[in-house]
Design an enzyme around this catalytic site. Structure first.
Site, PDB file in Angstrom:
ATOM      1  N   THR A  75      42.738  56.227  33.935  1.00  0.00           N
ATOM      2  CA  THR A  75      42.083  57.505  33.688  1.00  0.00           C
ATOM      3  C   THR A  75      42.204  57.842  32.208  1.00  0.00           C
ATOM      4  O   THR A  75      43.186  57.514  31.555  1.00  0.00           O
ATOM      5  CB  THR A  75      42.692  58.608  34.577  1.00  0.00           C
TER       6      THR A  75
ATOM      7  N   PHE B 199      42.285  60.736  29.415  1.00  0.00           N
ATOM      8  CA  PHE B 199      42.644  62.142  29.262  1.00  0.00           C
ATOM      9  C   PHE B 199      42.308  62.604  27.853  1.00  0.00           C
ATOM     10  O   PHE B 199      42.305  61.794  26.924  1.00  0.00           O
ATOM     11  CB  PHE B 199      44.154  62.327  29.472  1.00  0.00           C
TER      12      PHE B 199
END
Ligand code: PEP
Ligand code: MN
Length: 576
Positions: A176, A178
């Site tokens: 992921t 960020f």
């Protein structure tokens, strides 16, 4: 350092933020909006939000917040963080996997474990919770052995749960992305001075043909790499969209700044969300593009000047040397007309002693009604002919948009006479990294020609071969007038190799061999000539094309060895 995160302790957001700030104190927030509010009102020094997952794409809650959170400049984006995401399914101690009836997690995490869940718990109810670690907390509080949570491994220990299975995500590369941010007064202190930046923006375009393409071209034309493009619905106006664009570089980099200026003029609205330090490890950043030449100091001695390399530059193309001891002979049809004629010509060129194959797939024609070339199909035929004969290929590129596809197939890019001063084409061709064959414009002075070469060198590509192909004079007996003065002058004043194109200079095939020999006598380090299996039937430039016999004679006059059975052998060399 207090960092607001979405989720509770043990969440992926916290782990991601710790990669940047190992000693942080986390301030858990329920919602992405609360993370922004906590930084705005000073309860946290920075915030960290998930923006995108490598398996399921955008985190839409964050995307929909970006405009409101960062569009007014009251918060600054500072860093990007890429964090590997491995999921663990956990339950109360002693609870068996076979007894699980309900699985809680953040919807994004549930989405990342679809395959495992379908295989192992096909009947379980999947329940969305506000957070991964938060769902572990709920399972611990409820004390129901039929409930499980999907979260990061540490959340099991944090809440007294036991892992039932680990690494259950659909793909082991799952990660992921960020973004971190802070208030403007604190932004500089947080930055680590990384040279690699990204910039995120939102563009709204009118419903007119080509508007989105124009936005993207503003970056492409300047060599700025586009990293991501997402669209989200514009809520207040059904069926209109806002486009979220990530590019490499900071908004203050000259190339990015120029592109943004252009987009601002064209788009209905441009919102620059901010520039932030890119995460280097595991990301796919291209080598940085240097600032454009006009934003750098002008060199005291031009890059083309002979004083920079008195020995002379040797340009290599697949083992051939322009400017080396042997003249390079390039030959082939004016246009690639069909697969058969190209293959036939390539074989004849290779056998008679030619070194390299030419052939136009994109043709600059005086009349728009004339044959314009076979385009990509022509490029494919050229690549096949290279494969068969071992001859490297040079072909013309007409516009900057076509540079990537031509560079994909060709060993050398030809900038044609009509395009010698097409500066955006010169820049894009230079950035392709392929050697450039730069023809002289028929109405261009020697100095203009060298400055065109300077454009290519200044953009970072040192491999330029100049080509004299005749200039337009008062003389009408020949197509153009071959300027051999220029060949001698190139060698005196520049370090770049120069070749001669007697075909376009004369426009008459009987002149090609004598002019070729004159060019070599004047110091040209190679020739490019047009050859056709049946010149009188050629779709372009037949009058100046040699047939195979005339070409073989030219090779003989140049002392090029015949290679009757060499075609097979060269093929092996090219493949190596
Ligand atoms: C060509 O090489 O076929 C050609 C079009 O050349 P020039 O650009 O020199 O006219
Ligand atoms: Mn031609």
């Amino acid at each position: 350092m207090r960092v607001a995160i979405q989720g509770s302790h043990g969440s992926f957001s916290e782990a991601a933020a710790r990669r940047r700030w190992p000693d942080l104190e986390a301030l858990p927030c329920r919602d992405v909006k609360d993370v922004v509010a906590a930084v705005r009102d000073g309860r946290a020094d920075a915030g960290c939000l998930p923006i995108e997952n490598s398996l399921i794409g955008s985190v839409t809650t964050t995307y929909d917040l970006l405009h409101e959170a960062f569009g007014d400049g009251r918060l600054h984006l500072t860093h990007e963080i890429l964090h590997p995401v491995h999921h663990t399914i956990m339950a109360l101690p002693g609870a068996p996997l076979s007894g699980i009836r309900r699985v809680l997690s953040h919807p994004v995490a549930l989405g990342q474990c679809r395959i495992w869940l379908a295989d192992h718990l096909p009947d379980a109810e999947l329940v969305s919770a506000w957070d991964t670690a938060g769902s572990a907390e709920i399972v611990a509080q409820e004390k129901d052995p039929t409930w499980a949570a999907i979260a990061a491994r540490p959340a099991a220990d944090a809440h007294g749960l036991v892992p039932l299975a680990e690494r259950i995500e659909d793909d082991p590369t799952n990660q992921t992305r960020f973004l971190t941010f802070t208030r403007p007064d604190a932004a500089d202190a947080l930055r680590s001075g990384s040279p690699r930046y990204k910039t995120s923006l939102i563009v709204l375009v009118d419903h007119k043909p080509g508007m989105l393409a124009l936005t993207l071209q503003a970056f492409g034309a300047r060599g700025v790499n586009l990293m991501a493009l997402q669209s989200r619905p514009e809520r207040s106006a059904p069926w209109t969209y806002r486009f979220y664009v990530d590019v490499e570089g900071s908004a203050t980099d000259p190339r990015v700044a120029e592109a943004l200026e252009e987009i601002e003029a064209l788009a209905a609205k441009l919102i620059v969300l901010g520039s932030y330090e890119a995460w280097a490890e595991g990301s796919h950043l291209a080598p940085p593009v240097p600032p454009p030449a006009h934003r750098s100091a002008k060199p005291a001695i031009p890059l083309v000047d002979r004083r920079r390399n008195p020995e002379g530059t040797v340009v290599q193309v697949r083992g051939l040397e322009f400017g080396g001891p042997e003249p390079v002979l390039i030959a082939g049809p004016c246009s690639v007309e069909s697969q058969e004629m190209l293959m036939e010509t390539a074989t004849a060129v290779a056998r008679s002693g030619g070194d390299m194959l030419r052939g136009g797939a994109y043709k600059p024609r005086t009349s728009p009604y004339d044959f314009q070339g076979l385009g990509v199909k022509g490029l494919r035929f050229l690549a096949e002919a290279r494969e068969k004969t071992g001859l490297p290929i040079v072909t013309e590129v007409l516009s900057w948009e076509e540079v990537p596809v031509v560079a994909h197939f060709a060993d050398m890019l030809q900038i044609g006479a009509r395009n010698m001063q097409n500066f955006s084409l010169l820049r894009a061709a230079s950035r392709s990294g392929k050697p450039i064959l730069l023809k002289r414009g028929p109405g261009s002075t020697f100095e203009e020609w060298l400055m065109a070469a300077e454009y290519v060198l200044a953009e970072g590509n040192p491999n330029v071969v100049l080509c004299e192909r005749g200039i337009r004079t008062f003389e009408r007996a020949t197509r153009h007038t071959l300027d051999l003065n220029a060949v001698v002058l190139v060698r005196e004043r520049t370090h770049l190799p120069v070749i001669v194109d007697p075909s376009h200079a004369a426009g008459i095939r009987s002149l090609v061999t004598p002019l070729s020999l004159a060019a070599l006598a004047a110091g040209a380090c190679g020739l490019i000539v047009e050859v056709h299996p049946d010149p009188d039937k050629a779709m372009s430039d037949g009058a100046q094309s040699l047939d195979f016999e005339m070409f073989a004679e030219l090779c003989g006059r140049m002392g090029k060895p015949e290679r009757k059975e060499a075609v097979e052998k060269r093929r092996k060399v090219a493949r190596r």
